[in-house]
Design a protein around this motif. Structure first.
Motif, short mmCIF file in Angstrom:
data_model
loop_
_atom_site.label_atom_id
_atom_site.label_comp_id
_atom_site.label_asym_id
_atom_site.label_seq_id
_atom_site.Cartn_x
_atom_site.Cartn_y
_atom_site.Cartn_z
N PRO A 33 7.66 -4.24 24.72
CA PRO A 33 8.70 -3.22 24.63
C PRO A 33 8.85 -2.50 25.96
O PRO A 33 7.87 -2.36 26.72
CB PRO A 33 8.15 -2.26 23.56
N SER A 35 10.51 1.13 27.62
CA SER A 35 11.23 2.41 27.46
C SER A 35 11.86 2.75 28.80
O SER A 35 12.88 2.20 29.15
CB SER A 35 10.28 3.48 26.93
N GLY A 36 11.23 3.64 29.59
CA GLY A 36 11.80 3.93 30.91
C GLY A 36 11.55 2.82 31.92
O GLY A 36 12.22 2.76 32.95
N GLY A 37 10.57 2.00 31.68
CA GLY A 37 10.28 0.87 32.57
C GLY A 37 9.50 1.24 33.82
O GLY A 37 9.23 0.39 34.66
N GLN A 38 9.09 2.51 33.94
CA GLN A 38 8.43 2.96 35.17
C GLN A 38 7.06 2.32 35.38
O GLN A 38 6.62 2.15 36.51
CB GLN A 38 8.26 4.49 35.15
N ASP A 39 6.41 1.97 34.31
CA ASP A 39 5.14 1.26 34.45
C ASP A 39 5.31 -0.23 34.14
O ASP A 39 4.80 -1.08 34.86
CB ASP A 39 4.08 1.87 33.52
N LEU A 40 6.07 -0.53 33.10
CA LEU A 40 6.18 -1.95 32.70
C LEU A 40 6.71 -2.82 33.84
O LEU A 40 6.15 -3.89 34.12
CB LEU A 40 7.10 -2.09 31.48
N THR A 115 9.34 8.12 29.58
CA THR A 115 9.36 8.67 28.21
C THR A 115 7.95 9.00 27.73
O THR A 115 6.96 8.51 28.29
CB THR A 115 9.94 7.63 27.24
N ASN A 119 4.59 6.88 28.34
CA ASN A 119 3.48 7.59 28.99
C ASN A 119 2.17 7.35 28.24
O ASN A 119 1.12 7.13 28.85
CB ASN A 119 3.81 9.09 29.06
N GLN A 122 1.11 3.50 28.72
CA GLN A 122 1.02 2.92 30.06
C GLN A 122 -0.35 2.28 30.27
O GLN A 122 -1.33 2.65 29.62
CB GLN A 122 1.26 3.99 31.12
N ASP A 169 -1.22 11.87 31.46
CA ASP A 169 -1.39 13.33 31.41
C ASP A 169 -1.08 13.86 30.01
O ASP A 169 -1.77 14.75 29.52
CB ASP A 169 -0.44 13.99 32.42
N VAL A 217 5.32 2.64 19.24
CA VAL A 217 5.24 4.07 18.92
C VAL A 217 6.66 4.57 18.72
O VAL A 217 7.55 4.28 19.55
CB VAL A 217 4.57 4.84 20.08
N LYS A 235 -4.61 20.10 36.30
CA LYS A 235 -4.77 18.74 36.81
C LYS A 235 -5.11 18.82 38.29
O LYS A 235 -4.45 19.56 39.03
CB LYS A 235 -3.45 17.99 36.60
N ASP A 243 1.05 12.18 42.10
CA ASP A 243 -0.23 11.49 42.01
C ASP A 243 -0.76 11.57 40.58
O ASP A 243 -0.40 12.45 39.81
CB ASP A 243 -1.26 12.11 42.96
N PHE A 244 -1.62 10.62 40.27
CA PHE A 244 -2.34 10.66 39.00
C PHE A 244 -3.48 11.66 39.11
O PHE A 244 -3.90 12.02 40.21
CB PHE A 244 -2.88 9.27 38.67
C1 LIG Z 1 4.76 6.40 41.28
C2 LIG Z 1 4.28 6.67 39.88
C3 LIG Z 1 3.57 7.81 39.61
C4 LIG Z 1 3.13 8.07 38.31
N1 LIG Z 1 2.43 9.20 38.07
C5 LIG Z 1 2.01 9.49 36.82
C6 LIG Z 1 1.29 10.69 36.56
O1 LIG Z 1 1.04 11.52 37.43
N2 LIG Z 1 0.87 10.90 35.27
C7 LIG Z 1 1.13 10.04 34.26
O2 LIG Z 1 0.75 10.30 33.12
N3 LIG Z 1 1.79 8.89 34.51
C8 LIG Z 1 2.25 8.59 35.73
N4 LIG Z 1 2.94 7.43 35.97
C9 LIG Z 1 2.98 6.40 34.90
C10 LIG Z 1 4.22 6.19 34.02
O3 LIG Z 1 5.18 5.43 34.68
C11 LIG Z 1 4.88 7.39 33.47
O4 LIG Z 1 3.89 8.20 32.90
C12 LIG Z 1 6.00 7.17 32.44
O5 LIG Z 1 5.97 8.19 31.47
C13 LIG Z 1 5.96 5.87 31.69
O6 LIG Z 1 7.02 5.91 30.75
P1 LIG Z 1 8.11 4.77 30.66
O7 LIG Z 1 9.00 5.17 29.53
O8 LIG Z 1 8.74 4.51 31.97
O9 LIG Z 1 7.16 3.56 30.24
P2 LIG Z 1 7.43 1.99 30.33
O10 LIG Z 1 7.19 1.55 31.71
O11 LIG Z 1 8.70 1.62 29.68
O12 LIG Z 1 6.23 1.49 29.39
C14 LIG Z 1 4.87 1.66 29.77
C15 LIG Z 1 4.01 0.75 28.87
O13 LIG Z 1 4.11 1.16 27.52
C16 LIG Z 1 4.73 0.16 26.71
N5 LIG Z 1 5.69 0.92 25.90
C17 LIG Z 1 6.77 1.63 26.32
N6 LIG Z 1 7.31 2.30 25.29
C18 LIG Z 1 6.57 2.00 24.21
C19 LIG Z 1 6.63 2.39 22.84
N7 LIG Z 1 7.55 3.25 22.38
N8 LIG Z 1 5.71 1.89 22.00
C20 LIG Z 1 4.75 1.04 22.44
N9 LIG Z 1 4.63 0.64 23.71
C21 LIG Z 1 5.53 1.13 24.58
C22 LIG Z 1 5.37 -0.84 27.66
O14 LIG Z 1 5.37 -2.15 27.14
C23 LIG Z 1 4.47 -0.71 28.89
O15 LIG Z 1 3.32 -1.52 28.76
C24 LIG Z 1 3.41 7.14 37.26
C25 LIG Z 1 4.13 5.98 37.55
C26 LIG Z 1 4.57 5.75 38.84
C27 LIG Z 1 5.35 4.49 39.10
#
Ligand SMILES: Cc1cc2nc3c(=O)[nH]c(=O)nc-3n(C[C@H](O)[C@H](O)[C@H](O)COP(=O)(O)OP(=O)(O)OC[C@H]3O[C@@H](n4cnc5c(N)ncnc54)[C@H](O)[C@@H]3O)c2cc1C
Length: 333
Positions: A33, A35-40, A115, A119, A122, A169, A217, A235, A243-244
């Motif tokens: 799945p 969501s925002g794709g920031q980690d995936l 999202t 988060n 991740q 976080d 979720v 933090k 930063d993390f």
């Molecule tokens: C430069 C950078 C800095 C960051 N700093 C921080 C930080 O300081 N603190 C922190 O907490 N995080 C940090 N992040 C991590 C993370 O990208 C963000 O926390 C963000 O909230 C992830 O949300 P997303 O919706 O983009 O997730 P996605 O990238 O869409 O998904 C992340 C993971 O969760 C899975 N997923 C997504 N949605 C769901 C769902 N609803 N149910 C089940 N699985 C799901 C995906 O398959 C993937 O494996 C950082 C990322 C980057 C790139």
């Protein structure tokens, strides 16, 4: 990045179906799945995850709502963006620690896209896990290279056989607020208390939570509580910019009219593979006024049992300082 199939989910049931119908083979995993794709997307570009299909959850209408208040509790849809959480008036007033945790994530650009569901789900930031060519324990290998290698950012509590720390976080704060996670999957819907959502490596080293195949979720519920309005998240980051956490601390307390602590929650972040709640530290506060003596007792109890690796003993005094800072901040809240 390896080619993959893109699908847009029209509903939660559709997302579960789209996730369930793809099977893994020798070259690729099944479906993931997004969501925002920031980690995936990062993990896919680095070929850490190689899904055959990506299921876009953002096309599901109504999964981003934030409802409720300090009297009734909160319901947050999994697609709610971190920026919406940090700027939400009710959350700032009645669940301030959650707004602070959301605000602490990365940059405003990332918080506008990331999202709460993503988060929480991740993947870890451990260097060995993130190096594409390293097959560490979490990627099906037989060795956690951080244990004897570069372990500055790794676990001092709850580690073994893998020593990752959980990077979220929000997870740390949601643990302090007694949140419940709603999960939807092929078997229907279930509610999991956040204390049972994350998985220690000693239980299963290849995953970080209890999500089974094709489960997602869908909602995070935070009950109304006497301590939510007096909650905080602190933090420590190595860089002042995005930063993390090197270490983080969540705290929440309920004070009686005579200013003694009725209930307390203390959870450490970035010290263990899961958000690390410390009941002994909480017990050190209950029935006492929130003063230097009780704060010091809680601070010491919070790090009991810590077993640092070669390069991360600094996390013990740092975590103590953050617990102290969090609790002192609540004295005047
Ligand atoms: C430069 C950078 C800095 C960051 N700093 C921080 C930080 O300081 N603190 C922190 O907490 N995080 C940090 N992040 C991590 C993370 O990208 C963000 O926390 C963000 O909230 C992830 O949300 P997303 O919706 O983009 O997730 P996605 O990238 O869409 O998904 C992340 C993971 O969760 C899975 N997923 C997504 N949605 C769901 C769902 N609803 N149910 C089940 N699985 C799901 C995906 O398959 C993937 O494996 C950082 C990322 C980057 C790139």
């Amino acid at each position: 990045m390896k080619a993959f199939e893109w699908t847009n989910a029209s509903s939660v049931d559709d997302a579960v179906k789209l996730l369930a119908e793809v099977k893994a083979d020798d070259d690729s995993e099944s479906a993931r799945p997004m969501s925002g794709g920031q980690d995936l997307l990062t993990t896919m570009k680095e070929r850490i995850l190689i899904p055959k299909r990506v299921v876009n959850l953002k096309t599901i209408q109504g999964l981003d709502g934030i409802e409720g208040d300090g009297e009734t509790g909160l319901k947050i849809g999994a697609l709610a963006k971190l920026h919406e959480i940090e700027s939400h008036p009710v959350i700032n007033k009645s669940f301030p620690g959650l707004a602070q945790a959301a605000h602490s994530v990365a940059t405003v650009q990332l918080r506008n896209v990331g999202t709460i569901g993503g988060n929480l789900c991740q993947r870890p930031r451990c260097w060995y896990f993130r190096l594409p060519h390293v097959v560490c324990l979490k990627k099906g290998g037989d060795t956690c290279y951080s244990e004897k290698g570069e372990n500055k950012y790794n676990a001092i509590l709850g580690g073994g056989p893998s020593f990752i720390v959980h990077p979220s976080d929000l997870a740390t704060m949601l643990m302090a607020l007694d949140a419940t996670i709603t999960i939807n999957g092929p078997q229907g819907s279930r509610n999991v208390p956040i204390g049972k959502f994350f998985v220690l490596p000693s239980e299963n080293a290849s995953v970080e939570n209890v999500l089974a195949d094709a489960e997602i979720v869908t909602q995070i519920q935070i009950p109304a509580s006497a301590f939510a309005a007096r909650s905080t998240y602190v933090k420590f980051k190595e860089r002042e910019s995005l930063d993390f956490a090197m270490v983080a601390a969540s705290a929440a307390i309920d004070l009686a009219p005579d200013q003694t602590v009725r209930q307390a929650r203390i959870v450490l972040g970035a010290v263990a593979p899961i958000p690390w709640r410390v009941p002994k530290a909480e017990a050190a506060l209950v029935g006492k006024p929130l003063n230097d003596a009780s704060v010091n007792a809680a601070t010491d109890a919070a790090l009991e049992g810590a077993a640092p690796l070669e390069k991360n003993a600094y996390k013990i005094p740092l975590a103590k300082a953050l617990v102290r800072r969090a609790l002192n901040g609540l004295k005047t809240a």
